[in-house]
Design a protein around this motif. Structure first.
Motif, PDB file in Angstrom:
ATOM      1  N   GLU A 159      -0.670  -2.857  -6.422  1.00  0.00           N
ATOM      2  CA  GLU A 159      -1.668  -3.274  -5.431  1.00  0.00           C
ATOM      3  C   GLU A 159      -3.001  -3.577  -6.102  1.00  0.00           C
ATOM      4  O   GLU A 159      -3.428  -2.858  -7.005  1.00  0.00           O
ATOM      5  CB  GLU A 159      -1.858  -2.177  -4.387  1.00  0.00           C
ATOM      6  N   ARG A 189      -6.460  -3.139  -5.594  1.00  0.00           N
ATOM      7  CA  ARG A 189      -7.178  -2.233  -4.707  1.00  0.00           C
ATOM      8  C   ARG A 189      -8.522  -2.757  -4.228  1.00  0.00           C
ATOM      9  O   ARG A 189      -8.926  -2.516  -3.094  1.00  0.00           O
ATOM     10  CB  ARG A 189      -7.392  -0.880  -5.397  1.00  0.00           C
ATOM     11  N   ILE A 207      -8.368  -4.655  -1.123  1.00  0.00           N
ATOM     12  CA  ILE A 207      -7.960  -3.818   0.011  1.00  0.00           C
ATOM     13  C   ILE A 207      -9.145  -2.992   0.503  1.00  0.00           C
ATOM     14  O   ILE A 207      -9.389  -2.871   1.715  1.00  0.00           O
ATOM     15  CB  ILE A 207      -6.801  -2.889  -0.397  1.00  0.00           C
ATOM     16  N   THR A 209       0.848  -1.186   0.000  1.00  0.00           N
ATOM     17  CA  THR A 209       0.000   0.000   0.000  1.00  0.00           C
ATOM     18  C   THR A 209       0.886   1.241   0.000  1.00  0.00           C
ATOM     19  O   THR A 209       2.046   1.186   0.361  1.00  0.00           O
ATOM     20  CB  THR A 209      -0.907  -0.018   1.241  1.00  0.00           C
TER      21      THR A 209
END
Length: 383
Positions: A342, A344, A347, A332
């Motif tokens: 990443e 996303r 996350i 991150t």
């Protein structure tokens, strides 16, 4: 030659030319004192009273940031980007109507959804890159703040800052811009009519992934700005002197890093657009990007260091691609000298506007051919 005749690049490179008055060292010392001696008449002629609001190293960093953003009212450093951003909302009154970009930094979006309402704020999320939607959402006399992020993380949509400022001001509202993913090298929102600009200084302003900080810069020293100053002072959302020292170090090379990172991001965007395993590249520097024309008008010297790709094989292929990189780091954050990748959607979780096949790429300063080859191999392995 006077300081007024120097470019921001030169001023930042020398941290405004500050020299230690005792040793004449070109790198000023770190000031760690928490309290200061009163004058004989019980006053504070130095302007330093107590370490929470008063620190010379922090003020030195703020002077560089205010210069970079051409902020007439100055800059305020905070202990994190979130501390800086939330201070703006906390300066509003209960019942105030706020418009915010639908696509924006996920942690702030979550805070607005869960905590800002407890402050009595009325938050409305809008596609701010669509000016007709922004106009429709405005409530004259009720809307007190329009908060936009441009380019917006992680879809990199572009909001017209000058037009958004006109819409906000016509309704009696202020415009605040999260410019973290542009940096003052590429965009100066205050010059385009914004009232406040925010940066998560943790990112490209520092550039070395070793400082957590946030900053606000303001165009006018008005009652609202004084309220934000009071919030920082009384709530203690300060930045430490060592972190401020490291931030100054990072700001000295900001222009060099940003030029390299933006050039590499552009090259990657162009090359990845032709990759058979990439369905779409999201980067405002590409002519086919919906916000390209606006970005070309309000950004200079490049289109930033952030881009995203959508993988042809969907979410599973995107996750496998991220798992197979060697040079990119799966982590991150963004804006450092090292390139990051990443997934996303995993996350951000439920409610994220981020497509599940999307990978966010933060471009560092590595060799661009190495970066492309790493992604190419990872995309093939993830297919």
């Amino acid at each position: 030659m006077t300081k007024a005749s120097l470019t921001p690049r030169s001023l930042a490179a020398q941290a405004m030319g500050k020299v230690d008055p005792t040793t004449r060292g070109v790198v000023p010392p770190i000031h760690i004192a928490t309290t200061y001696l009163r004058d004989e008449d019980n006053g504070y002629s130095t302007g330093f009273v107590y370490g929470r609001p008063d620190n010379e190293t922090v003020r030195e960093a703020e002077s560089v940031l205010a210069m970079l953003e051409d902020a007439r009212a100055g800059a305020l450093l905070f202990g994190s980007g979130m501390a800086a951003a939330t201070a703006v909302f906390q300066a509003l009154d209960p019942g105030d109507h706020v418009i915010a970009s639908r696509v924006m930094y996920w942690a702030l979006r979550n805070w607005l959804l869960t905590e800002a309402t407890r402050w009595g704020l009325n938050i409305e999320f809008v596609e701010t890159d669509d000016l007709s939607s922004l106009k429709a959402a405005i409530r004259p006399g009720e809307t007190k703040l329009v908060w936009i992020e441009t380019p917006s993380n992680p879809l990199w949509t572009i909001t017209d800052i000058e037009a958004a400022a006109g819409i906000a001001h016509a309704a009696g509202a202020r415009l605040a811009v999260d410019s973290t993913c542009a940096s003052p090298v590429h965009t100066q929102p205050l010059a385009l009519g914004a009232d406040i600009v925010m940066h998560a200084a943790t990112k490209v302003l520092n550039g070395h992934s070793d400082v957590v900080a946030g900053v606000l810069c303001a165009r006018e020293d008005d009652e609202f700005w004084q309220r934000i100053k009071t919030i920082r002072k009384m709530q203690g959302g300060i930045l430490g002197p060592f972190e401020a020292f490291l931030l100054i170090r990072g700001l000295r090379t900001l222009h060099l890093r940003q030029e390299r990172q933006a050039a590499s991001a552009m090259a990657l965007a162009e090359r990845l657009s032709a990759h058979p395993m990439v369905a779409r590249v999201l980067y405002p520097g590409l002519p086919q990007h919906p916000g390209h024309d606006i970005a070309a008008r309000q950004m200079k010297d490049g289109f930033g260091y952030m881009l995203s790709i959508q993988v042809t094989g969907g979410e599973a292929a995107a996750v496998r691609t991220a798992a197979n990189v060697a040079l990119y780091k799966r982590a991150t954050s963004l804006g450092g000298v090292e390139s990051l990748i990443e997934h996303r959607a995993s996350i951000e979780g439920a409610g994220s506007p981020c497509p599940p096949d999307l990978l966010r790429l933060s471009t560092g300063i590595e060799d661009v051919d190495d970066l492309y080859d790493d992604l190419d191999e990872a995309l093939k392995a993830g297919a």
